[in-house]
Design a protein around this motif. Sequence first.
Motif, PDB file in Angstrom:
ATOM      1  N   SER A   1      45.698 -42.589 -42.656  1.00  0.00           N
ATOM      2  CA  SER A   1      46.434 -41.941 -43.744  1.00  0.00           C
ATOM      3  C   SER A   1      47.428 -40.910 -43.225  1.00  0.00           C
ATOM      4  O   SER A   1      48.405 -40.569 -43.895  1.00  0.00           O
ATOM      5  CB  SER A   1      45.462 -41.281 -44.725  1.00  0.00           C
ATOM      6  OG  SER A   1      44.694 -40.275 -44.068  1.00  0.00           O
ATOM      7  N   GLU A   2      47.177 -40.413 -42.016  1.00  0.00           N
ATOM      8  CA  GLU A   2      48.060 -39.414 -41.403  1.00  0.00           C
ATOM      9  C   GLU A   2      48.918 -40.014 -40.284  1.00  0.00           C
ATOM     10  O   GLU A   2      49.657 -39.290 -39.612  1.00  0.00           O
ATOM     11  CB  GLU A   2      47.223 -38.267 -40.822  1.00  0.00           C
ATOM     12  CG  GLU A   2      46.435 -37.481 -41.852  1.00  0.00           C
ATOM     13  CD  GLU A   2      47.326 -36.516 -42.619  1.00  0.00           C
ATOM     14  OE1 GLU A   2      48.468 -36.282 -42.204  1.00  0.00           O
ATOM     15  OE2 GLU A   2      46.849 -35.994 -43.649  1.00  0.00           O
ATOM     16  N   ASN A   3      48.808 -41.337 -40.108  1.00  0.00           N
ATOM     17  CA  ASN A   3      49.547 -42.020 -39.035  1.00  0.00           C
ATOM     18  C   ASN A   3      49.236 -41.417 -37.660  1.00  0.00           C
ATOM     19  O   ASN A   3      50.132 -41.220 -36.827  1.00  0.00           O
ATOM     20  CB  ASN A   3      51.058 -41.974 -39.285  1.00  0.00           C
ATOM     21  CG  ASN A   3      51.459 -42.808 -40.491  1.00  0.00           C
ATOM     22  OD1 ASN A   3      50.975 -43.915 -40.679  1.00  0.00           O
ATOM     23  ND2 ASN A   3      52.335 -42.255 -41.319  1.00  0.00           N
ATOM     24  N   MET A   4      47.968 -41.123 -37.420  1.00  0.00           N
ATOM     25  CA  MET A   4      47.554 -40.508 -36.163  1.00  0.00           C
ATOM     26  C   MET A   4      46.471 -41.349 -35.497  1.00  0.00           C
ATOM     27  O   MET A   4      45.563 -41.842 -36.166  1.00  0.00           O
ATOM     28  CB  MET A   4      46.985 -39.104 -36.390  1.00  0.00           C
ATOM     29  CG  MET A   4      47.983 -38.074 -36.821  1.00  0.00           C
ATOM     30  SD  MET A   4      47.184 -36.437 -36.915  1.00  0.00           S
ATOM     31  CE  MET A   4      48.477 -35.501 -37.738  1.00  0.00           C
ATOM     32  N   ILE A   5      46.594 -41.457 -34.165  1.00  0.00           N
ATOM     33  CA  ILE A   5      45.564 -42.118 -33.382  1.00  0.00           C
ATOM     34  C   ILE A   5      45.459 -41.391 -32.050  1.00  0.00           C
ATOM     35  O   ILE A   5      46.457 -40.937 -31.493  1.00  0.00           O
ATOM     36  CB  ILE A   5      45.867 -43.620 -33.184  1.00  0.00           C
ATOM     37  CG1 ILE A   5      44.672 -44.307 -32.512  1.00  0.00           C
ATOM     38  CG2 ILE A   5      47.157 -43.831 -32.422  1.00  0.00           C
ATOM     39  CD1 ILE A   5      44.777 -45.833 -32.538  1.00  0.00           C
ATOM     40  N   SER A   6      44.226 -41.278 -31.538  1.00  0.00           N
ATOM     41  CA  SER A   6      43.994 -40.482 -30.341  1.00  0.00           C
ATOM     42  C   SER A   6      43.011 -41.185 -29.407  1.00  0.00           C
ATOM     43  O   SER A   6      42.070 -41.837 -29.863  1.00  0.00           O
ATOM     44  CB  SER A   6      43.436 -39.105 -30.722  1.00  0.00           C
ATOM     45  OG  SER A   6      43.289 -38.292 -29.589  1.00  0.00           O
ATOM     46  N   PHE A   7      43.256 -41.018 -28.100  1.00  0.00           N
ATOM     47  CA  PHE A   7      42.384 -41.583 -27.072  1.00  0.00           C
ATOM     48  C   PHE A   7      41.912 -40.458 -26.161  1.00  0.00           C
ATOM     49  O   PHE A   7      42.586 -39.437 -26.000  1.00  0.00           O
ATOM     50  CB  PHE A   7      43.136 -42.646 -26.262  1.00  0.00           C
ATOM     51  CG  PHE A   7      43.572 -43.833 -27.077  1.00  0.00           C
ATOM     52  CD1 PHE A   7      42.778 -44.963 -27.165  1.00  0.00           C
ATOM     53  CD2 PHE A   7      44.769 -43.802 -27.773  1.00  0.00           C
ATOM     54  CE1 PHE A   7      43.174 -46.056 -27.922  1.00  0.00           C
ATOM     55  CE2 PHE A   7      45.177 -44.884 -28.531  1.00  0.00           C
ATOM     56  CZ  PHE A   7      44.373 -46.019 -28.616  1.00  0.00           C
ATOM     57  N   ILE A   8      40.750 -40.671 -25.542  1.00  0.00           N
ATOM     58  CA  ILE A   8      40.151 -39.622 -24.714  1.00  0.00           C
ATOM     59  C   ILE A   8      39.630 -40.199 -23.413  1.00  0.00           C
ATOM     60  O   ILE A   8      39.137 -41.329 -23.365  1.00  0.00           O
ATOM     61  CB  ILE A   8      38.999 -38.914 -25.469  1.00  0.00           C
ATOM     62  CG1 ILE A   8      38.444 -37.747 -24.645  1.00  0.00           C
ATOM     63  CG2 ILE A   8      37.903 -39.906 -25.815  1.00  0.00           C
ATOM     64  CD1 ILE A   8      37.377 -36.939 -25.377  1.00  0.00           C
ATOM     65  N   TYR A   9      39.768 -39.420 -22.351  1.00  0.00           N
ATOM     66  CA  TYR A   9      39.016 -39.646 -21.122  1.00  0.00           C
ATOM     67  C   TYR A   9      37.957 -38.555 -21.060  1.00  0.00           C
ATOM     68  O   TYR A   9      38.265 -37.364 -21.052  1.00  0.00           O
ATOM     69  CB  TYR A   9      39.905 -39.547 -19.880  1.00  0.00           C
ATOM     70  CG  TYR A   9      39.096 -39.514 -18.593  1.00  0.00           C
ATOM     71  CD1 TYR A   9      38.753 -40.683 -17.939  1.00  0.00           C
ATOM     72  CD2 TYR A   9      38.652 -38.307 -18.066  1.00  0.00           C
ATOM     73  CE1 TYR A   9      37.995 -40.652 -16.773  1.00  0.00           C
ATOM     74  CE2 TYR A   9      37.891 -38.262 -16.893  1.00  0.00           C
ATOM     75  CZ  TYR A   9      37.560 -39.440 -16.265  1.00  0.00           C
ATOM     76  OH  TYR A   9      36.806 -39.403 -15.121  1.00  0.00           O
ATOM     77  N   ARG A  10      36.708 -38.956 -21.015  1.00  0.00           N
ATOM     78  CA  ARG A  10      35.602 -38.003 -20.880  1.00  0.00           C
ATOM     79  C   ARG A  10      34.534 -38.658 -20.019  1.00  0.00           C
ATOM     80  O   ARG A  10      33.996 -39.710 -20.367  1.00  0.00           O
ATOM     81  CB  ARG A  10      35.024 -37.608 -22.238  1.00  0.00           C
ATOM     82  CG  ARG A  10      33.820 -36.676 -22.150  1.00  0.00           C
ATOM     83  CD  ARG A  10      33.398 -36.207 -23.538  1.00  0.00           C
ATOM     84  NE  ARG A  10      34.321 -35.207 -24.052  1.00  0.00           N
ATOM     85  CZ  ARG A  10      34.425 -34.877 -25.347  1.00  0.00           C
ATOM     86  NH1 ARG A  10      33.698 -35.511 -26.235  1.00  0.00           N
ATOM     87  NH2 ARG A  10      35.267 -33.939 -25.724  1.00  0.00           N
ATOM     88  N   TYR A  11      34.253 -38.032 -18.884  1.00  0.00           N
ATOM     89  CA  TYR A  11      33.287 -38.615 -17.962  1.00  0.00           C
ATOM     90  C   TYR A  11      31.894 -38.566 -18.578  1.00  0.00           C
ATOM     91  O   TYR A  11      31.498 -37.557 -19.158  1.00  0.00           O
ATOM     92  CB  TYR A  11      33.315 -37.869 -16.627  1.00  0.00           C
ATOM     93  CG  TYR A  11      32.705 -38.635 -15.485  1.00  0.00           C
ATOM     94  CD1 TYR A  11      33.272 -39.833 -15.046  1.00  0.00           C
ATOM     95  CD2 TYR A  11      31.565 -38.172 -14.844  1.00  0.00           C
ATOM     96  CE1 TYR A  11      32.719 -40.540 -13.988  1.00  0.00           C
ATOM     97  CE2 TYR A  11      31.015 -38.879 -13.778  1.00  0.00           C
ATOM     98  CZ  TYR A  11      31.595 -40.061 -13.360  1.00  0.00           C
ATOM     99  OH  TYR A  11      31.039 -40.761 -12.319  1.00  0.00           O
ATOM    100  N   LYS A  12      31.145 -39.648 -18.431  1.00  0.00           N
ATOM    101  CA  LYS A  12      29.875 -39.792 -19.133  1.00  0.00           C
ATOM    102  C   LYS A  12      28.767 -38.912 -18.562  1.00  0.00           C
ATOM    103  O   LYS A  12      27.881 -38.479 -19.276  1.00  0.00           O
ATOM    104  CB  LYS A  12      29.448 -41.258 -19.114  1.00  0.00           C
ATOM    105  CG  LYS A  12      30.387 -42.168 -19.901  1.00  0.00           C
ATOM    106  CD  LYS A  12      29.958 -43.621 -19.823  1.00  0.00           C
ATOM    107  CE  LYS A  12      30.921 -44.511 -20.589  1.00  0.00           C
ATOM    108  NZ  LYS A  12      30.530 -45.952 -20.503  1.00  0.00           N
ATOM    109  N   LYS A  13      28.806 -38.650 -17.254  1.00  0.00           N
ATOM    110  CA  LYS A  13      27.743 -37.860 -16.642  1.00  0.00           C
ATOM    111  C   LYS A  13      28.023 -36.374 -16.864  1.00  0.00           C
ATOM    112  O   LYS A  13      28.963 -35.811 -16.311  1.00  0.00           O
ATOM    113  CB  LYS A  13      27.657 -38.168 -15.153  1.00  0.00           C
ATOM    114  CG  LYS A  13      27.223 -39.605 -14.865  1.00  0.00           C
ATOM    115  CD  LYS A  13      27.103 -39.853 -13.364  1.00  0.00           C
ATOM    116  CE  LYS A  13      26.661 -41.287 -13.090  1.00  0.00           C
ATOM    117  NZ  LYS A  13      26.552 -41.548 -11.635  1.00  0.00           N
TER     118      LYS A  13
END
Length: 356
Positions: free
Chosen positions: A215-227
Amino acid sequence: MKYTLFSILILILLAGCNDSTQEYMPINDFTDSNKPVSYGNHQDVYVFSNQKLSENASDIMKQQFGYPIEGAQKERIFELFWQNFDSFEDLKKAKNIIFICNLEINDNFTAFIKNKIPQAKIDQVMNNLSTMITYQNEWSDDQLVTFVLGKNENEVEDIIITKTANLYLDFEKRFLDRMTRRVYYRGTLKDNSLDEYNYTLQIPSSFQLYKEVKSENMISFIYRYKKKETILPDKFITVYQEKMDVDNFTELWVKKSRKNIGQVILDEDEIDWNRAKVMPKTFNTWNGKDYFGYIFEGAWENKQNNMGGSFKSYAFYDDKVKTAFFIDTAVYYPAGTKIPYLYELEGIAKSFNIKE
């Protein structure tokens, strides 16, 4: 027949291995694997000179290479290390080297320079054509070396004063290329997150979808190490777009858009307005497209969670689709410098492309 069946099996296995990643490298290969591996920090530049520079010329170099990025801390992109030529053999495999030579001085340093540079170039310098010559991978793999040459003290000073900005851009571009190569080392994320959007963005396979608010025309991706016990940065890249007339694409829109991204996508992060600035600047993509736009960089903070970090945003306008785009990159990394990761994220941002 057995060989054919075996070959087919190998192809199937290889295809399976590529389900989650695909090749993508927007930059030309600048390495030479036949040379020994270069060493040192990507942001360290070693400078050798046989002439003591004036305070003016020295300050110009330090200011240009020490340009601070606004953020959680004012971090410098490069650090200059002035070295005596006696230490060259120990440092000749460093990633970044600058030689500054006054050719009228008769010493071992000048003899070394004259042995490395073609005589035709030396003759040009002696005929009042001071110059800068850059070599790739001279003594090691992934190495950038620049020779700054003048026939006397004044000529050396003049070229430093007038051309240091160009010298800096060469080293900054190599730094960006290195970080881009690093972030795409394992290929790209292969999913359908961006299928419904009118643009493409090559997301590295080490990232995953973080949030999407259609609805806000927004999309985001993340790098986050699992450990959790490993101290590594969180890296975010967010895209927002808005249909509008170009007259409404202003610095005010840029500031409002980043504030909205912080509230909607990034867990109600806020901009520290005392450590942020907007600058008009063309946004250049890897495919050669140049967009009129702005760069917005600075610090973000989340008072509720007692967190903060650095961000750098790229806002630009596309006349063809009459749309303003906003690509925000942000880093949370209290353990160390954020600049290399901001440059990784810039490499991703530059993969932007409007779909036909």
